[in-house]
Design an enzyme around this catalytic site. Structure first.
Site, PDB file in Angstrom:
ATOM      1  N   LYS A  54      74.993 111.520 -55.240  1.00  0.00           N
ATOM      2  CA  LYS A  54      73.691 110.959 -54.847  1.00  0.00           C
ATOM      3  C   LYS A  54      73.017 111.853 -53.812  1.00  0.00           C
ATOM      4  O   LYS A  54      71.836 112.168 -53.924  1.00  0.00           O
ATOM      5  CB  LYS A  54      73.885 109.536 -54.291  1.00  0.00           C
ATOM      6  CG  LYS A  54      74.268 108.536 -55.370  1.00  0.00           C
ATOM      7  CD  LYS A  54      74.698 107.195 -54.780  1.00  0.00           C
ATOM      8  CE  LYS A  54      75.199 106.262 -55.884  1.00  0.00           C
ATOM      9  NZ  LYS A  54      75.692 104.985 -55.382  1.00  0.00           N
ATOM     10  N   GLN A  98      76.999 102.026 -49.840  1.00  0.00           N
ATOM     11  CA  GLN A  98      77.881 102.201 -50.998  1.00  0.00           C
ATOM     12  C   GLN A  98      78.886 101.049 -51.091  1.00  0.00           C
ATOM     13  O   GLN A  98      79.538 100.700 -50.110  1.00  0.00           O
ATOM     14  CB  GLN A  98      78.619 103.547 -50.885  1.00  0.00           C
ATOM     15  CG  GLN A  98      79.494 103.886 -52.084  1.00  0.00           C
ATOM     16  CD  GLN A  98      78.703 104.061 -53.373  1.00  0.00           C
ATOM     17  OE1 GLN A  98      77.632 104.674 -53.387  1.00  0.00           O
ATOM     18  NE2 GLN A  98      79.218 103.520 -54.472  1.00  0.00           N
ATOM     19  N   ASP A 124      68.629 100.472 -53.711  1.00  0.00           N
ATOM     20  CA  ASP A 124      69.579  99.961 -54.701  1.00  0.00           C
ATOM     21  C   ASP A 124      69.024  98.727 -55.411  1.00  0.00           C
ATOM     22  O   ASP A 124      69.584  98.280 -56.409  1.00  0.00           O
ATOM     23  CB  ASP A 124      70.909  99.589 -54.015  1.00  0.00           C
ATOM     24  CG  ASP A 124      72.004 100.603 -54.315  1.00  0.00           C
ATOM     25  OD1 ASP A 124      71.856 101.367 -55.280  1.00  0.00           O
ATOM     26  OD2 ASP A 124      72.999 100.616 -53.564  1.00  0.00           O
TER      27      ASP A 124
END
Ligand code: NAD
Length: 292
Positions: A54, A98, A124
């Protein structure tokens, strides 16, 4: 003749190129590049790889991506304090925490920490505000994996209006938002899950079948209507340790026939997911700029 491949790698590259002028414009106008903050708590080898990819993708496309590490021993309060600090940082447009958080943080840690992220920076798309906005079809940051699947369908011009779309899986991060995105494209949507009765019969009525289960080779030719489109979200390891999806690729591709489409694993949904993170970061940065 086997079905055509939905080439996520090629579409992802193209989409990233399309984002470059937008990144350049933000950098010019704001005097700084779009900023992405990634929070990684504890040691979890797969997360290390995901996070590295990422950061590398965002950096390669002109964003300022920073990794913030917390030790295995970090508490929920420490994670919340970091998220609040990032929420208040004007150079941060997108924040990603995460998953999974260390088990020692407790069962409700993820919902508490995800809920603390500023919805405007929630790249997200997990925050309840963004989930609610998605359900109401209002502008929102949408979870990257389902958004990547929908974008793949859009770009390849796969018809959805009036078609039957079946989603296997009802998770908050894939199955449910996927169903919403298909519904908003005027598909008639069925969500299936572990308690669904006669799953193959339902799937055989699908014009578009999305598999988000987490079981290698679960979808077999028995699930397939010839000419359908199959999107394989699964990321699994087979018995030999090789990366594979939820779909038994070769026989399903054959059963779909030349009118069908299928996304491979790897090279399908995975590269689209990471590109949607970049896209969400750019969207978030543009909205920040419009507000200031
Ligand atoms: P999850 O475990 O949260 O959900 C799995 C879903 O599958 C559940 O809703 C469950 O009801 C359903 N299911 C399980 N067994 C079933 C059965 N026998 N019959 C019908 N349904 C069944 O998983 P998730 O987070 O939604 O992820 C699903 C898969 O997608 C995993 O393999 C994951 O690794 C992968 N994934 C890939 C990406 C990507 O970027 N490509 C991103 C996220 C998740």
């Amino acid at each position: 003749m086997p079905a055509r491949r939905l080439d996520g790698t090629a579409w992802a590259e193209r989409l990233r190129r399309e984002l470059e002028p937008r990144v350049a414009a933000i950098t010019r106008h704001a005097g700084r590049p779009p900023g992405l903050a990634v929070v990684l708590a504890g040691t979890h080898p797969p997360s290390e790889i995901y996070v590295r990819n990422k950061i590398a993708t965002a950096t390669a496309h002109g964003c300022h991506a920073v990794l913030h590490r917390l030790p295995d021993t970090a508490t929920v309060d420490e994670a919340l304090a970091l998220v609040r600090q990032l929420n208040a940082d004007d150079s941060v447009d997108g924040i990603l925490v995460q998953s999974p958080l260390p088990a020692a943080m407790g069962a409700d840690a993820e919902s508490r920490v995800f809920d603390a992220v500023d919805p405007a920076r929630d790249v997200d798309g997990f925050h309840p505000v963004n989930v609610g906005r998605l359900v109401q079809k209002r502008p929102a940051l949408v979870a990257c994996t389902p958004l990547g699947c929908a974008t793949l369908l859009d770009r390849e011009d796969i018809p959805l209006r009036g078609r039957h779309a079946v989603v296997i899986g009802r998770s908050d991060i894939v199955g449910k938002p996927m169903a919403m995105l298909l519904l908003h494209r005027d598909a008639t949507v069925t969500i299936c899950h572990s308690r669904t009765v006669d799953l193959p019969a339902i799937c055989r009525t699908a014009d578009v079948l999305v598999a988000a289960i987490g079981r290698p080779g679960f979808v077999t030719p028995d699930f397939i209507k010839p000419g359908a489109t199959v999107i394989d979200v699964g990321i699994n390891r087979d018995e030999a340790g090789k990366l594979c999806g939820d779909v038994d690729f070769a026989p399903v591709r054959e059963a779909l026939g030349p009118e069908g489409w299928i996304s491979p694993v790897p090279g399908g949904v995975g590269p689209m997911t990471i590109t949607m993170l970049l896209s969400n970061t750019v969207d978030a940065a543009e909205r920040t700029e419009q507000r200031t």
